[in-house]
Enzyme design. Sequence first.
Site, short mmCIF file in Angstrom:
data_model
loop_
_atom_site.label_atom_id
_atom_site.label_comp_id
_atom_site.label_asym_id
_atom_site.label_seq_id
_atom_site.Cartn_x
_atom_site.Cartn_y
_atom_site.Cartn_z
N ASP A 146 30.94 -17.76 21.53
CA ASP A 146 31.36 -19.16 21.64
C ASP A 146 31.91 -19.62 20.30
O ASP A 146 31.42 -19.20 19.24
CB ASP A 146 30.17 -20.04 22.04
N ASP A 164 34.62 -20.65 29.46
CA ASP A 164 33.87 -21.84 29.88
C ASP A 164 34.82 -22.98 30.24
O ASP A 164 34.60 -23.70 31.22
CB ASP A 164 32.93 -22.29 28.77
#
Length: 221
Positions: free
Chosen positions: A130, A146
């Site tokens: 991330d 995402d």
Amino acid sequence: MSQQDQRAKVSVRAIAALAFAAVVVVAADQVVKALVVAHLPYGQVVPVLGRALQFLYVRNPGAAFSFAVNMTWVFSIVSAAVVVAIIVFARRIRSMWWAIVLGMLLGGALGNLLDRLFREPGFGRGHVVDFISTPWMMPAIYNIADAFICVSMVVFVLLVILGVNLDGTRTVSDKQRTASQEAHGASATDAAVPESGSVTDAADARRASARPDDSLGHDAT
């Protein structure tokens, strides 16, 4: 071309669109993650647009947006189930909108699943990369996969609200069905009942033709 052949052709186009969208999302997600791992310092904030957009490279063992960090295996199984379900239902898709939406969802699920399968610390337990931080919007850190998953879910809800089905047809609401039936009923009534003026004219014409001519009657007397 028969209707069955036409539906099959549309189905092939929809599946191709779904596959293309999924490949684009997976490729973008994995390429950007490789660049992040290679060039961004781990755990350090890199401002891009002030606090509106920042890069913060972290490894997430949980679900999207760093939720449930101790359930990596569970989310690996869930992601795999989502991928299989989309592939199975792909044969029923005739709508290009649904094909693109499910393609984005498939690509997002595959992007994070690849991380869980092949990144450290091990197969099925890998940590997802991330790096996108938007503090003004949410405290969580996320990635391209995402983002596409979220966008696809928003469009998913919109398609359901608008009544767009997987086969490309539109679901008619009860209100629309009632209005359509009333409109057809009114049209049928107008076609069956002639105008009052025409009925009156026809009746006057019949009476005039049946009444003897007054001038002939006077000449006879």
